[in-house]
Scaffold this motif. Sequence first.
Motif, PDB file in Angstrom:
ATOM      1  N   GLY A   1      -3.946  25.731  16.418  1.00  8.04           N
ATOM      2  CA  GLY A   1      -3.094  25.011  17.202  1.00  8.04           C
ATOM      3  C   GLY A   1      -1.609  24.839  16.935  1.00  8.04           C
ATOM      4  N   LEU A   2      -1.333  25.175  15.593  1.00  3.59           N
ATOM      5  CA  LEU A   2       0.025  25.094  15.369  1.00  3.59           C
ATOM      6  C   LEU A   2       0.862  26.175  16.063  1.00  3.59           C
ATOM      7  CD1 LEU A   2       2.623  24.170  13.385  1.00  3.59           C
ATOM      8  CD2 LEU A   2       1.192  25.816  11.687  1.00  3.59           C
ATOM      9  N   SER A   3       0.139  27.501  16.237  1.00  2.00           N
ATOM     10  CA  SER A   3       0.824  28.564  16.737  1.00  2.00           C
ATOM     11  C   SER A   3       1.764  28.339  18.007  1.00  2.00           C
ATOM     12  CB  SER A   3      -0.235  29.751  17.108  1.00  2.00           C
ATOM     13  OG  SER A   3      -0.774  30.272  16.100  1.00  2.00           O
ATOM     14  N   GLY A   4       1.301  27.520  19.109  1.00  2.00           N
ATOM     15  CA  GLY A   4       2.020  27.140  20.411  1.00  2.00           C
ATOM     16  C   GLY A   4       2.973  26.040  20.013  1.00  2.00           C
ATOM     17  N   ALA A   5       3.228  25.473  18.687  1.00  2.00           N
ATOM     18  CA  ALA A   5       4.126  24.363  18.583  1.00  2.00           C
ATOM     19  C   ALA A   5       5.301  25.013  17.810  1.00  2.00           C
ATOM     20  CB  ALA A   5       3.351  23.112  17.953  1.00  2.00           C
ATOM     21  N   LEU A   6       5.139  26.130  17.156  1.00  2.00           N
ATOM     22  CA  LEU A   6       6.178  26.656  16.183  1.00  2.00           C
ATOM     23  C   LEU A   6       7.433  27.010  16.709  1.00  2.00           C
ATOM     24  CD1 LEU A   6       4.231  29.287  14.185  1.00  2.00           C
ATOM     25  CD2 LEU A   6       5.157  26.887  13.263  1.00  2.00           C
TER      26      LEU A   6
ATOM     27  N   LEU B   1       2.993  33.942  14.543  1.00  2.00           N
ATOM     28  CA  LEU B   1       4.508  33.871  14.214  1.00  2.00           C
ATOM     29  C   LEU B   1       5.411  34.237  15.320  1.00  2.00           C
ATOM     30  CD1 LEU B   1       4.358  35.278  10.432  1.00  2.00           C
ATOM     31  CD2 LEU B   1       4.543  32.708  11.180  1.00  2.00           C
ATOM     32  N   PRO B   2       6.403  33.507  15.528  1.00  2.00           N
ATOM     33  CA  PRO B   2       7.380  34.075  16.591  1.00  2.00           C
ATOM     34  C   PRO B   2       7.804  35.283  15.872  1.00  2.00           C
ATOM     35  CG  PRO B   2       7.727  31.507  15.969  1.00  2.00           C
ATOM     36  CD  PRO B   2       6.863  32.163  15.091  1.00  2.00           C
ATOM     37  N   VAL B   3       8.419  36.098  16.810  1.00  2.00           N
ATOM     38  CA  VAL B   3       9.195  37.259  16.309  1.00  2.00           C
ATOM     39  C   VAL B   3      10.293  37.047  15.692  1.00  2.00           C
ATOM     40  CG1 VAL B   3      10.423  39.343  17.339  1.00  2.00           C
ATOM     41  CG2 VAL B   3       8.170  38.597  18.666  1.00  2.00           C
ATOM     42  N   GLY B   4      10.528  37.554  14.426  1.00  2.00           N
ATOM     43  CA  GLY B   4      11.422  37.624  13.382  1.00  2.00           C
ATOM     44  C   GLY B   4      11.330  36.401  12.606  1.00  2.00           C
ATOM     45  N   ALA B   5      10.230  35.603  12.775  1.00  2.00           N
ATOM     46  CA  ALA B   5      10.180  34.550  11.830  1.00  2.00           C
ATOM     47  C   ALA B   5       9.720  34.704  10.424  1.00  2.00           C
ATOM     48  CB  ALA B   5       8.970  33.583  12.349  1.00  2.00           C
TER      49      ALA B   5
ATOM     50  N   SER C   1     -10.056  14.576  13.751  1.00  2.00           N
ATOM     51  CA  SER C   1     -10.788  15.040  15.017  1.00  2.00           C
ATOM     52  C   SER C   1      -9.950  15.906  15.913  1.00  2.00           C
ATOM     53  CB  SER C   1     -11.240  13.939  15.672  1.00  2.00           C
ATOM     54  OG  SER C   1      -9.888  13.281  16.437  1.00  2.00           O
ATOM     55  N   PRO C   2     -10.552  16.787  16.702  1.00  2.00           N
ATOM     56  CA  PRO C   2     -10.041  17.736  17.297  1.00  2.00           C
ATOM     57  C   PRO C   2      -9.054  17.290  18.312  1.00  2.00           C
ATOM     58  CG  PRO C   2     -12.309  18.383  17.198  1.00  2.00           C
ATOM     59  CD  PRO C   2     -12.222  17.160  16.438  1.00  2.00           C
ATOM     60  N   ASP C   3      -9.211  16.216  18.844  1.00  2.00           N
ATOM     61  CA  ASP C   3      -8.270  15.649  19.964  1.00  2.00           C
ATOM     62  C   ASP C   3      -7.135  15.264  19.543  1.00  2.00           C
ATOM     63  OD1 ASP C   3      -9.285  13.481  18.749  1.00  2.00           O
ATOM     64  OD2 ASP C   3     -10.135  12.519  20.752  1.00  2.00           O
ATOM     65  N   GLN C   4      -6.875  15.269  18.230  1.00  2.00           N
ATOM     66  CA  GLN C   4      -5.533  14.710  17.592  1.00  2.00           C
ATOM     67  C   GLN C   4      -4.522  15.704  17.454  1.00  2.00           C
ATOM     68  OE1 GLN C   4      -7.568  12.585  14.157  1.00  2.00           O
ATOM     69  NE2 GLN C   4      -7.193  10.530  15.239  1.00  2.00           N
ATOM     70  N   VAL C   5      -5.289  17.126  17.377  1.00  2.00           N
ATOM     71  CA  VAL C   5      -4.550  18.108  16.863  1.00  2.00           C
ATOM     72  C   VAL C   5      -3.058  18.439  17.593  1.00  2.00           C
ATOM     73  CG1 VAL C   5      -4.216  20.606  16.498  1.00  2.00           C
ATOM     74  CG2 VAL C   5      -6.370  19.268  15.655  1.00  2.00           C
ATOM     75  N   ALA C   6      -3.359  18.734  18.991  1.00  2.00           N
ATOM     76  CA  ALA C   6      -2.059  18.999  19.731  1.00  2.00           C
ATOM     77  C   ALA C   6      -1.068  17.860  19.525  1.00  2.00           C
ATOM     78  CB  ALA C   6      -2.449  19.322  21.183  1.00  2.00           C
ATOM     79  N   LYS C   7      -1.459  16.614  19.662  1.00  2.00           N
ATOM     80  CA  LYS C   7      -0.644  15.337  19.585  1.00  2.00           C
ATOM     81  C   LYS C   7       0.085  15.390  18.145  1.00  2.00           C
ATOM     82  CE  LYS C   7      -0.248  10.233  19.969  1.00  2.00           C
ATOM     83  NZ  LYS C   7      -1.132   9.211  19.925  1.00  2.00           N
ATOM     84  N   ALA C   8      -0.557  15.525  17.120  1.00  2.00           N
ATOM     85  CA  ALA C   8      -0.038  15.657  15.888  1.00  2.00           C
ATOM     86  C   ALA C   8       1.005  16.417  15.749  1.00  2.00           C
ATOM     87  CB  ALA C   8      -1.156  16.009  14.791  1.00  2.00           C
ATOM     88  N   TRP C   9       0.881  18.024  16.031  1.00  2.00           N
ATOM     89  CA  TRP C   9       1.890  18.762  16.037  1.00  2.00           C
ATOM     90  C   TRP C   9       3.168  18.417  16.934  1.00  2.00           C
ATOM     91  CZ3 TRP C   9       1.578  20.728  12.031  1.00  2.00           C
ATOM     92  CH2 TRP C   9       0.453  21.433  11.283  1.00  2.00           C
ATOM     93  N   HIS C  10       2.926  17.977  18.026  1.00  2.00           N
ATOM     94  CA  HIS C  10       4.032  17.762  19.133  1.00  2.00           C
ATOM     95  C   HIS C  10       4.972  16.683  18.197  1.00  2.00           C
ATOM     96  CE1 HIS C  10       6.316  16.441  22.451  1.00  2.00           C
ATOM     97  NE2 HIS C  10       6.106  15.100  22.236  1.00  2.00           N
TER      98      HIS C  10
END
Length: 587
Positions: free
Chosen positions: A371-376, A399-403, A518-527
């Motif tokens: 889930g972190l990939s889309g938030a980097l 990883l983003p290109v060049g990161a 819990s899985p439903d917290q992951v996206a919110k946590a990264w945001h």
Amino acid sequence: MADALVERLRTWGVPRVFGYAGDGIDPILAALHRADGDPEFVATRHEEMAAFMACGHAKYTGEVGVCLATQGPGAIHLLNGLYDAKLDRRPVVAIVGQVVSTALGTGYLQEVDLHTLFKDVCGQYLQTVSAPEQLPVLLDNAMRTSIAERVPTCLIVPHDVQRADAVEELPHTHGVVPSSAVTARPRVLPREDDVRRAADVLNAGRKVALLIGRGAAGAEQEVARVVDVLGAGATASLVGKPVIPEDAPWHTGVMGHLGTTASAELMAECDTLLIVGCNDPWTEFYPEPGQARAVQVDIQARVVGSKYPVEAALVGDSAETLRMLLPHLRRNPDRGWEERVFESVARWRAVAGDRARTSADPLNPESVVHGLSGALPPDVQVAVDVGSVTYWYARHLALPVGAPAHTSSYLASMGCALPYGLAAKLHAPDRPVVALAGDGAMQMNGLLELITVADRWRTWDDPTFVVLVLHNGDLNEVTWEQREMEGDPRFPTSQRVPEFPYAAYAELLGLRGIRIDSPDQVAKAWHEAFAADRPVVVEAVVDPAVPLLAPHLPDEKVEMIHKGLDQEPGGDAERAHLRRQRLAEGH
């Protein structure tokens, strides 16, 4: 003379010195104080962290990292970070104090034989300054050797020598050696005959695979052109992961025990192997000897042929060597192998997504990193610790290109992520940093350097410094290694990590803490983590039962795991995850 030492560091362009105070280096500390931040002194919580930060600085910047410690215990503490630099071949210079010269050999307080202590890790250049006239040339040689050989070096400066008067003008006389603070890098190219021989091998191949290491950095476009011409697939070593784009259809992902099924299939089925800037030690994951003809490109002659039988060796800079090679390569008209690679990559990505969506108790660590990939952020710098988190980084973090992303690779030392992340942030305070660690590494030393984060973050242009802690209460990689390699059960007394409130500790330090389970917290946590106005610790309470399996694990290894699990109470969750992953791989 301490002021002359600091001035010489400034001449070399050293931006900061990582260290910890001690009476054996008091004159140098006073000189750094007088230097008013040029170079900056960065106080760490422990000398080991100073050496790790110096190594991290070298990895993220390509420049020399400098660390400073007093004699005795301070010097001893530097060893782990210096060995990290030695094994990963990064330029680091350690400046170490020593008791006054008249006390040497008397059993004085904190007297340690520093030459014996450092003779292995800094064996390429290790000297003691015994007179002010020596300082310029010895420091210059330490810097030059470190840069040229990409190794740690050490300069020992006794306390009385630090306090001695500097020599303004060196006398032009016998026994005094002048020096200058300059160096240069050579242009290294292979011979044309070697290039043609390598092209003949590659043109004869019908199922070509590339193995890309960190030595291919800067050759990204050339690698892609070679892949296209030959209809090849490419895999990466762990440290080569940032070099090639994660979303390329020909990129099978990381190779090795912590790698992907697509990479295992690429290595198992290719008939020709091109190794570029890689010296990966996981030799059992290379093609079987005799299966594939091999070409290797590396700037270090000592590396070629050292991990796999090579038919054609090209010693030179990766980008320039591939540019020399490309005109000699013939376009492969048969794209069957290319299509086979694309299918394998697509299949792996589907498997990875399914694994990340698999439920666990209470939370699947794969889902957190996936889930972190889309938030980097696109300009992120990533630091990765050693342990189970390294597996999830290798397989799931796009990883983003060049990161840039770094870990302790050959030494594989726990506790590198926080000092690496700090080194990256201090070099580029306007860029976000993400550090990934397990709870074992955090308790080893990461919690200490969170204090440094809390102390310094208000001076950063961008306060984004996100630390993921995978909290599973277990030294998880060791647990799974015991089962797979030895057929032994988990030894709780050895592997249990005591409970600790990582997110609450971050809040105590004035940082932000986010705890998820819990899985439903992951996206919110990264945001929330990337939108925060201060550094954040994301404490993910994850399931230690999620297996750390090599791709296409041999049946005998599976039997060893079951043998270990059979000796443990419970184990149903581990067996279920193991069965599910094996089925997804077609076993």
